[in-house]
Design an enzyme around this catalytic site. Structure first.
Site, PDB file in Angstrom:
ATOM      1  N   GLU A  92      45.407   1.184 -45.139  1.00 39.90           N
ATOM      2  CA  GLU A  92      45.571   2.156 -46.207  1.00 39.90           C
ATOM      3  C   GLU A  92      45.486   3.570 -45.655  1.00 39.90           C
ATOM      4  OE1 GLU A  92      43.860  -0.099 -50.062  1.00 39.90           O
ATOM      5  OE2 GLU A  92      42.332   0.706 -48.767  1.00 39.90           O
ATOM      6  N   CYS A 119      44.119  11.323 -45.147  1.00 40.38           N
ATOM      7  CA  CYS A 119      43.073  10.508 -44.523  1.00 40.38           C
ATOM      8  C   CYS A 119      43.732   9.256 -43.952  1.00 40.38           C
ATOM      9  CB  CYS A 119      42.022  10.154 -45.576  1.00 40.38           C
ATOM     10  SG  CYS A 119      40.722   9.071 -44.962  1.00 40.38           S
ATOM     11  N   CYS A 126      36.992  -2.979 -39.406  1.00 34.80           N
ATOM     12  CA  CYS A 126      36.116  -2.194 -38.531  1.00 34.80           C
ATOM     13  C   CYS A 126      35.014  -3.098 -38.011  1.00 34.80           C
ATOM     14  CB  CYS A 126      35.507  -1.022 -39.298  1.00 34.80           C
ATOM     15  SG  CYS A 126      34.460   0.031 -38.254  1.00 34.80           S
ATOM     16  N   CYS A 130      28.885  -1.218 -41.040  1.00 35.56           N
ATOM     17  CA  CYS A 130      28.012  -0.429 -41.907  1.00 35.56           C
ATOM     18  C   CYS A 130      27.949  -1.117 -43.281  1.00 35.56           C
ATOM     19  CB  CYS A 130      28.522   1.004 -42.039  1.00 35.56           C
ATOM     20  SG  CYS A 130      28.705   1.817 -40.434  1.00 35.56           S
ATOM     21  N   CYS A 133      29.915   0.204 -46.561  1.00 33.31           N
ATOM     22  CA  CYS A 133      31.318   0.574 -46.404  1.00 33.31           C
ATOM     23  C   CYS A 133      32.220  -0.650 -46.586  1.00 33.31           C
ATOM     24  CB  CYS A 133      31.511   1.176 -45.012  1.00 33.31           C
ATOM     25  SG  CYS A 133      33.238   1.392 -44.555  1.00 33.31           S
ATOM     26  N   GLY A 176      38.440   1.923 -40.125  1.00 32.83           N
ATOM     27  CA  GLY A 176      38.225   1.799 -38.689  1.00 32.83           C
ATOM     28  C   GLY A 176      37.358   2.872 -38.079  1.00 32.83           C
ATOM     29  N   GLU A 177      36.890   2.574 -36.869  1.00 32.97           N
ATOM     30  CA  GLU A 177      36.072   3.516 -36.096  1.00 32.97           C
ATOM     31  C   GLU A 177      36.978   4.116 -35.010  1.00 32.97           C
ATOM     32  OE1 GLU A 177      33.064   5.121 -35.770  1.00 32.97           O
ATOM     33  OE2 GLU A 177      34.070   5.810 -33.957  1.00 32.97           O
ATOM     34  N   SER A 208      36.138  11.411 -37.409  1.00 32.94           N
ATOM     35  CA  SER A 208      34.793  11.035 -37.837  1.00 32.94           C
ATOM     36  C   SER A 208      34.371   9.768 -37.102  1.00 32.94           C
ATOM     37  CB  SER A 208      34.802  10.786 -39.344  1.00 32.94           C
ATOM     38  OG  SER A 208      33.554  10.288 -39.765  1.00 32.94           O
ATOM     39  N   SER A 231      28.960  10.416 -38.772  1.00 30.67           N
ATOM     40  CA  SER A 231      28.382   9.761 -39.946  1.00 30.67           C
ATOM     41  C   SER A 231      26.926   9.472 -39.654  1.00 30.67           C
ATOM     42  CB  SER A 231      29.124   8.455 -40.237  1.00 30.67           C
ATOM     43  OG  SER A 231      30.476   8.735 -40.505  1.00 30.67           O
ATOM     44  N   LEU A 232      26.049  10.224 -40.274  1.00 27.44           N
ATOM     45  CA  LEU A 232      24.625  10.107 -39.940  1.00 27.44           C
ATOM     46  C   LEU A 232      23.882   9.261 -40.987  1.00 27.44           C
ATOM     47  CD1 LEU A 232      22.659  10.990 -37.754  1.00 27.44           C
ATOM     48  CD2 LEU A 232      22.208  13.066 -39.065  1.00 27.44           C
ATOM     49  N   HIS A 233      23.820   9.720 -42.202  1.00 27.53           N
ATOM     50  CA  HIS A 233      23.324   8.960 -43.369  1.00 27.53           C
ATOM     51  C   HIS A 233      21.828   8.658 -43.384  1.00 27.53           C
ATOM     52  CE1 HIS A 233      27.492   8.532 -44.433  1.00 27.53           C
ATOM     53  NE2 HIS A 233      27.761   7.730 -43.434  1.00 27.53           N
ATOM     54  N   ASN A 307      29.957   6.105 -52.758  1.00 26.97           N
ATOM     55  CA  ASN A 307      31.003   5.457 -53.537  1.00 26.97           C
ATOM     56  C   ASN A 307      30.686   3.978 -53.648  1.00 26.97           C
ATOM     57  OD1 ASN A 307      32.678   7.738 -53.948  1.00 26.97           O
ATOM     58  ND2 ASN A 307      33.384   7.586 -51.830  1.00 26.97           N
ATOM     59  N   CYS A 350      35.775   7.701 -49.845  1.00 30.66           N
ATOM     60  CA  CYS A 350      35.217   7.387 -48.532  1.00 30.66           C
ATOM     61  C   CYS A 350      34.573   6.014 -48.567  1.00 30.66           C
ATOM     62  CB  CYS A 350      34.130   8.388 -48.160  1.00 30.66           C
ATOM     63  SG  CYS A 350      34.711  10.049 -48.053  1.00 30.66           S
TER      64      CYS A 350
HETATM   65  N1  SAH Z   1      34.430   4.966 -38.999  1.00 30.49           N
HETATM   66  C1  SAH Z   1      34.334   6.357 -39.103  1.00 30.49           C
HETATM   67  C2  SAH Z   1      35.370   6.965 -40.010  1.00 30.49           C
HETATM   68  C3  SAH Z   1      35.735   6.222 -41.259  1.00 30.49           C
HETATM   69  S1  SAH Z   1      34.520   6.141 -42.525  1.00 30.49           S
HETATM   70  C4  SAH Z   1      32.953   6.774 -39.538  1.00 30.49           C
HETATM   71  O1  SAH Z   1      32.195   5.917 -39.962  1.00 30.49           O
HETATM   72  O2  SAH Z   1      32.632   7.948 -39.408  1.00 30.49           O
HETATM   73  C5  SAH Z   1      34.656   7.754 -43.297  1.00 30.49           C
HETATM   74  C6  SAH Z   1      33.355   8.248 -43.897  1.00 30.49           C
HETATM   75  O3  SAH Z   1      33.043   7.568 -45.103  1.00 30.49           O
HETATM   76  C7  SAH Z   1      32.171   8.069 -42.990  1.00 30.49           C
HETATM   77  O4  SAH Z   1      31.363   9.216 -42.997  1.00 30.49           O
HETATM   78  C8  SAH Z   1      31.443   6.923 -43.652  1.00 30.49           C
HETATM   79  O5  SAH Z   1      30.108   6.872 -43.285  1.00 30.49           O
HETATM   80  C9  SAH Z   1      31.673   7.248 -45.090  1.00 30.49           C
HETATM   81  N2  SAH Z   1      31.426   6.139 -46.009  1.00 30.49           N
HETATM   82  C10 SAH Z   1      31.528   4.827 -45.756  1.00 30.49           C
HETATM   83  N3  SAH Z   1      31.237   4.121 -46.866  1.00 30.49           N
HETATM   84  C11 SAH Z   1      30.952   5.006 -47.833  1.00 30.49           C
HETATM   85  C12 SAH Z   1      30.609   4.890 -49.204  1.00 30.49           C
HETATM   86  N4  SAH Z   1      30.497   3.702 -49.797  1.00 30.49           N
HETATM   87  N5  SAH Z   1      30.411   6.029 -49.913  1.00 30.49           N
HETATM   88  C13 SAH Z   1      30.556   7.238 -49.322  1.00 30.49           C
HETATM   89  N6  SAH Z   1      30.884   7.410 -48.044  1.00 30.49           N
HETATM   90  C14 SAH Z   1      31.081   6.306 -47.294  1.00 30.49           C
HETATM   91 FE1  SF4 Z   2      33.407   1.388 -39.806  1.00 30.01          FE
HETATM   92 FE2  SF4 Z   2      33.036   3.935 -40.525  1.00 30.01          FE
HETATM   93 FE3  SF4 Z   2      32.960   1.962 -42.331  1.00 30.01          FE
HETATM   94 FE4  SF4 Z   2      30.998   2.192 -40.557  1.00 30.01          FE
HETATM   95  S1  SF4 Z   2      31.515   3.683 -42.156  1.00 30.01           S
HETATM   96  S2  SF4 Z   2      32.017   0.286 -41.136  1.00 30.01           S
HETATM   97  S3  SF4 Z   2      32.096   2.863 -38.778  1.00 30.01           S
HETATM   98  S4  SF4 Z   2      34.716   2.569 -41.154  1.00 30.01           S
END
Ligand code: SAH
Ligand code: SF4
Length: 359
Positions: A92, A119, A126, A130, A133, A176-177, A208, A231-233, A307, A350
């Site tokens: 996508e 995007c 991936c 995480c 996600c 993807g990463e 990212s 992506s720290l979180h 999200n 995201c």
């Molecule tokens: N894999 C890379 C880029 C794709 S994810 C990464 O993780 O950085 C894009 C962004 O969306 C990242 O910052 C990720 O942590 C965030 N993300 C993933 N799941 C999410 C969710 N459910 N709600 C909000 N942001 C989310």
């Molecule tokens: Fe992969 Fe980024 Fe999603 Fe983590 S947040 S599973 S690294 S796409």
């Protein structure tokens, strides 16, 4: 399978054409057709001899992405397209419109000029897992080739071209990463960056990553103008590990050290992404820990209410809690914006991309 034409850089295209007995100037001619005119069928290259066009059609793939579903969000500002790849897998990509016209949501972050931010995805699924996600929840299938990444940008560039618009920014934040598929991702950016072709400035890209430390170090050493987001979180290892398995391999201290070295080497500001989850990482205590962690680092925190995804129970923060989180950070001298949630009704936000045909 045919060679994907977008997998070739200009020298490789030249080499191929040379083996076909073509004069050297043909490569540039085709390159400009692809990346300036945005042509995607051999027939459009009318200045080339018919025999060459036929050969191109026979040997080269021009359309690796078949759009199988297009979804527009109810506010008309976000469009998600599901693409089928030549091997049947799907990815996508999402187009987000940011217009200066005032709207109901949060006017404070509306830009002064229109932006068309794209995007894009770098992998089918991936491997990082995480928990929050949707892409992580589906697991890893394969890397995208550089040409498959390039093709996503060209697809939307052609669409926008029809209405006299163009892509203004590309964020590598789809499925993807990107640093797990480092070479193809950076090759795609370089190809789109080429001044004789698409000529898309490096500063208009943002990559990212979930925090692959060796790749961050490599990226820093290459001193590119491309923006970096992490992506720290979470600000503590136990919490981050529970959300992001990658943290077991590269704990927070190593990650932040690599970020400090990146800023030192490049002079560029880093963005930290933070999905605000109610009662988990949106507390004043967490905000203070984060501020302490990032102290003195040239950076910016991009927070976004979580999200929803089917595989994760956590809930989004509230507007009030998000505002308090932001205040705590800013009082500690760390710039923080709370991002608007986009395209939630079409699962284009995201972390919601999972390439489910029915979604
Ligand atoms: N894999 C890379 C880029 C794709 S994810 C990464 O993780 O950085 C894009 C962004 O969306 C990242 O910052 C990720 O942590 C965030 N993300 C993933 N799941 C999410 C969710 N459910 N709600 C909000 N942001 C989310
Ligand atoms: Fe992969 Fe980024 Fe999603 Fe983590 S947040 S599973 S690294 S796409």
């Amino acid at each position: 399978m045919k060679t994907l034409i977008y997998d070739l850089d200009l020298p490789a295209l030249g080499t191929l054409l040379h083996t076909w007995g073509q004069p050297a100037y043909r490569a540039k001619q085709i390159w400009q057709g692809l990346y300036q005119q945005l042509w995607d069928t051999p027939e459009q290259f009318t200045s080339l001899p018919k025999t060459l066009r036929d050969k191109m059609a026979k040997e080269l793939e021009f359309s690796p992405l078949t759009p199988t579903r297009k979804l527009d969000s109810s506010d008309g500002q976000t469009r998600k397209t599901l693409f089928r790849l030549p091997d049947g897998h799907q990815v996508e990509a999402v187009l987000m419109r940011y217009d200066p016209a005032p709207q109901t949501d949060d006017d404070s972050i509306r830009p002064a000029t229109s932006r068309r931010t794209l995007c894009i995805s770098t992998q089918v699924g991936c491997a990082m897992g995480c928990t929050f996600c949707a892409t992580g929840q589906m697991g890893f299938t394969r890397h995208l080739s550089s040409g498959e990444i390039v093709a996503q940008v060209l697809y939307y560039a052609r669409q926008l071209q029809q209405s006299g618009e163009s892509v203004s920014n590309v964020v590598v934040m789809g499925m993807g990463e990107p640093f797990h598929n480092y070479d193809n991702t950076l090759a795609a950016i370089d190809r789109l960056n080429d001044s004789q072709g698409f000529n898309f400035g490096a500063r208009r890209f943002t990559i990212s990553t979930s925090g692959l430390v060796p790749a961050i170090r490599r990226f820093a050493s290459e001193k590119r103008q491309v923006n970096l987001a992490i992506s720290l979180h979470a600000a503590q290892d136990a919490q981050r590990e529970a959300m992001m398995p990658v943290n077991k391999r590269y704990p927070i201290s190593e990650l932040i050290e690599a970020c400090r070295d990146y800023v030192q080497a490049t002079g560029r500001r880093i963005t930290f992404e933070w999905a605000l989850i109610h009662g988990v990482n949106d507390t004043p205590e967490t905000a203070r820990q984060l501020a302490a962690l990032l102290k003195g680092l040239l950076c910016h925190v991009n927070a976004i209410p979580l999200n929803p995804t089917t595989g994760y129970q956590g809930k989004a923060t509230t507007r009030e809690r998000a505002a308090a989180f932001q205040r705590t950070l800013e009082q500690a001298g760390i710039p923080c914006t709370i991002r608007m949630r986009r395209g939630i009704d079409i699962q284009a936000g995201c972390g919601q991309l999972a390439a489910r045909p029915g979604a």
